[in-house]
Design a protein around this motif. Structure first.
Motif, short mmCIF file in Angstrom:
data_model
loop_
_atom_site.label_atom_id
_atom_site.label_comp_id
_atom_site.label_asym_id
_atom_site.label_seq_id
_atom_site.Cartn_x
_atom_site.Cartn_y
_atom_site.Cartn_z
N THR A 30 0.73 -1.38 -0.10
CA THR A 30 -0.08 -0.02 -0.03
C THR A 30 0.89 1.45 -0.03
OG1 THR A 30 -1.80 -1.01 1.30
CG2 THR A 30 -1.70 1.25 1.30
N SER A 42 3.11 1.36 -3.37
CA SER A 42 2.52 1.52 -4.66
C SER A 42 1.97 3.01 -4.56
CB SER A 42 1.25 0.60 -4.89
OG SER A 42 0.59 0.88 -3.90
N LEU A 86 -3.60 -0.57 5.32
CA LEU A 86 -4.48 -1.56 4.66
C LEU A 86 -5.52 -0.58 3.92
CD1 LEU A 86 -4.78 -4.42 7.10
CD2 LEU A 86 -3.73 -4.32 4.99
N ASN A 87 -5.66 0.63 4.30
CA ASN A 87 -6.73 1.45 3.71
C ASN A 87 -6.31 2.24 2.64
OD1 ASN A 87 -8.88 3.13 3.21
ND2 ASN A 87 -8.81 4.28 5.16
N PRO A 88 -6.71 1.63 1.29
CA PRO A 88 -6.22 2.56 -0.05
C PRO A 88 -6.31 4.09 0.06
CG PRO A 88 -8.34 0.84 -0.41
CD PRO A 88 -7.71 0.57 0.89
N LYS A 99 -3.42 6.28 0.62
CA LYS A 99 -2.42 6.73 -0.14
C LYS A 99 -2.49 8.10 -0.70
CE LYS A 99 -2.29 2.27 -2.67
NZ LYS A 99 -2.29 1.70 -4.12
#
Length: 255
Positions: A95, A98, A152-154, A157
């Motif tokens: 996460t 990326s 874990l939470n997109p 980002k």
């Protein structure tokens, strides 16, 4: 036992990708050598040369001392494997990686650690202090990102890359350290310097005396001084010597 397509990685990638694989595997080994690894729980990633959406990252479950050029996992921006591999990757780790790779086309390598001294400084409200020569280099180009839990939470980002901006050094509060750069050599040198600055800070604070801070005008000139000291080579001033050190002790990273 690896399958044939995995064991013949070198035969199935470009020379540029193989070189990147060797450099990235070397970086993992160096982190282990310096004692900065955290079992299997931190990550270093590198963009595959001449691609926009392909990255190399560690196989989840292997110690950093076990990483080789061949067993690095190639994934896309979604974290999906795009070449055969016997291994999976850590979704929480990717996460972060990326996000940086997707937002920063100059960030060909992203290095993230949970060292004891790095986490200790990340937990301090004032963060990294200008109390050592080592601290000046990250302070000249440093960002902070507040802790939001395991990554874990997109949606995190967006906030992470906004906080990073165009910086190459980041302190993830209550979490650890991150560097990014156009090469593995630069990302490693950046991390080496920031980690050393954190070690010095924790030791200096443990003495209990009032700390002397370096004047702002010296901080302002540190990037020009850095270029002069490294003769414009950046991380490459030390990288060949580090590779020689690894080859003297264990050259299996190149396999």
């Amino acid at each position: 036992m690896q399958n044939e397509s995995v064991s013949n990685v070198r035969e199935n990638v470009t020379e540029a990708e193989w070189k990147m694989r060797v450099d990235l595997a070397a970086c993992y080994r160096l982190i282990a050598m310096y004692g900065w690894d955290d079992l299997v729980f931190t990550h270093i990633s590198a963009r595959v040369p001449d691609t926009e959406d392909a990255f190399l990252i560690n196989p989840y479950g292997l110690l950093f001392e076990e990483i080789t050029a061949s067993n690095l996992v190639k994934v896309n921006q979604a974290g999906e494997k795009i070449s055969p591999s016997d291994y999976d990757i850590n979704p929480a780790g990717f996460t972060i990686h990326s996000a940086v790779h997707g937002a920063r086309h100059d960030a060909h390598c992203v290095l993230h650690l949970h060292t004891g001294d790095g986490v200790a400084v990340s937990a301090q409200e004032q963060g990294l202090l200008p109390i050592s020569q080592q601290s000046l280099f990250p302070l000249s180009n440093l960002a902070y990102h507040d802790y939001e839990g395991i990554a874990l939470n997109p949606e995190e980002k967006v906030r992470l890359v906004a906080d990073l901006g165009d910086a190459n050094f980041m302190i993830l509060r209550n979490h650890g350290l991150l560097t990014c750069a156009s090469s593995v050599a630069d990302a490693f040198l950046f991390m080496y310097i920031m980690q050393k600055a954190c070690e010095v800070q924790i030791k200096a604070q443990s003495g209990g005396a009032t700390l002397t801070q370096i004047p702002a005008q010296i901080l302002a000139g540190i990037q020009a001084a850095s270029a002069q000291v490294t003769k414009g080579a950046g991380g490459d001033i030390a990288w060949p010597a580090l590779l020689r050190k690894l080859r003297r002790t264990d050259s299996s990273f190149e396999e």
